[in-house]
Scaffold this active site. Structure first.
Site, PDB file in Angstrom:
ATOM      1  N   ASP A 177       0.859  -1.183   0.000  1.00 43.85           N
ATOM      2  CA  ASP A 177       0.000   0.000   0.000  1.00 43.85           C
ATOM      3  C   ASP A 177       0.895   1.233   0.000  1.00 43.85           C
ATOM      4  OD1 ASP A 177      -2.106  -1.718   0.140  1.00 43.85           O
ATOM      5  OD2 ASP A 177      -2.732  -1.170   2.170  1.00 43.85           O
ATOM      6  N   ASP A 230     -15.033  -3.340  -1.316  1.00 51.31           N
ATOM      7  CA  ASP A 230     -14.587  -3.056   0.046  1.00 51.31           C
ATOM      8  C   ASP A 230     -15.818  -2.852   0.916  1.00 51.31           C
ATOM      9  OD1 ASP A 230     -12.005  -3.031  -1.044  1.00 51.31           O
ATOM     10  OD2 ASP A 230     -12.177  -0.902  -1.521  1.00 51.31           O
TER      11      ASP A 230
END
Length: 245
Positions: free
Chosen positions: A8, A129
């Site tokens: 990330d 998500d």
């Protein structure tokens, strides 16, 4: 099954968040390309990347770091975060991404997703998500009233390469994955599903394999790799054995 180590990106660095909170970011490596190489050297063939800054900004923000990764490793790389136009999709695929991940735009502009899947077959995945079963967008900052399975079913005929299901409440929290919800999604759609969020130990990976690995394309893990709780070589070998059986 494929093991996807995760990188990330925030301000050009490898970080991990807790519950998707940008204020709870821990920097694990300031050289994403070097980090990617450690995963490649460990036997990983795929890499999962997220441009966290891009997810909030709505446009790519860590292009230099991503390009450095693509130039350093011979891995297939999938990436999401701020990819919300055909030109951005095409640009990233031209730079060498194996596939792009579309999240927010799947809710905001489903026609774009369909167009992209048709234009780039096998190279477009959808990021679903979820927080408490409902889809969250805009870097997880905004909740919707759309349920995860409902969103997945909307694209069954679009030709998406995979659905990447992340339980936000488990992400970075080292509490184990939400395997039940992930399998519920996998059972409800005909698109391959990748599990993400909360995979914190080899025992978690073994539980995924024991549950019903045939229904899942792979598993993503991040923080547990950086903390040393999961050895990437062992993870790859475990999931390869599951695929072989």
């Amino acid at each position: 099954m494929i093991f996807f180590p995760a990188i990330d990106l925030k301000a050009g660095q490898c970080v991990r968040l807790v519950h998707g909170d940008m204020e709870q970011a821990t920097v694990f490596n300031d050289n994403p390309a070097a980090q990617a190489k450690t995963f490649a050297d460990a036997g990983c063939t795929w890499l999962h990347m997220v441009d966290l800054d891009g997810a909030f900004a709505g446009k790519p923000e860590n292009a230099d770091a991503v390009t450095a990764v693509l130039e350093t490793v011979d891995m297939k790389v999938q990436m999401g975060g701020g990819i919300r136009s055909m030109s951005t999709i095409e640009g990233w695929l031209d730079r060498g991404l194996a596939r792009v991940i579309l999240g927010t735009v799947a809710v905001r502009d489903p026609n774009l997703v369909r167009e992209a899947c048709k234009a780039f077959p096998g190279q477009v995945a959808l990021g679903i998500d979820a927080r408490d079963g409902y889809v969250a967008v805009q870097g997880w900052a905004e909740a919707t009233e759309l349920q995860t399975i409902e969103l997945g079913k909307q694209f069954e005929d679009a030709g998406a390469a995979a659905l990447i299901y992340t339980d936000i409440g488990r992400d970075g929290a080292m509490q184990g994955p939400n395997l039940d919800a992930t399998l519920d999604l996998a059972n409800a759609v005909n698109i391959p599903v990748i599990l993400s969020g909360g995979v914190s130990s080899m025992a978690d990976l073994e539980a995924v394999v024991a549950a019903d690995s045939a229904k899942l394309e792979g598993v993503i893990s991040g923080r547990a790799l950086y903390d040393g709780r999961i050895n990437p070589t062992d993870a790859v070998q475990l999931l390869n054995r599951a695929k072989a059986t």
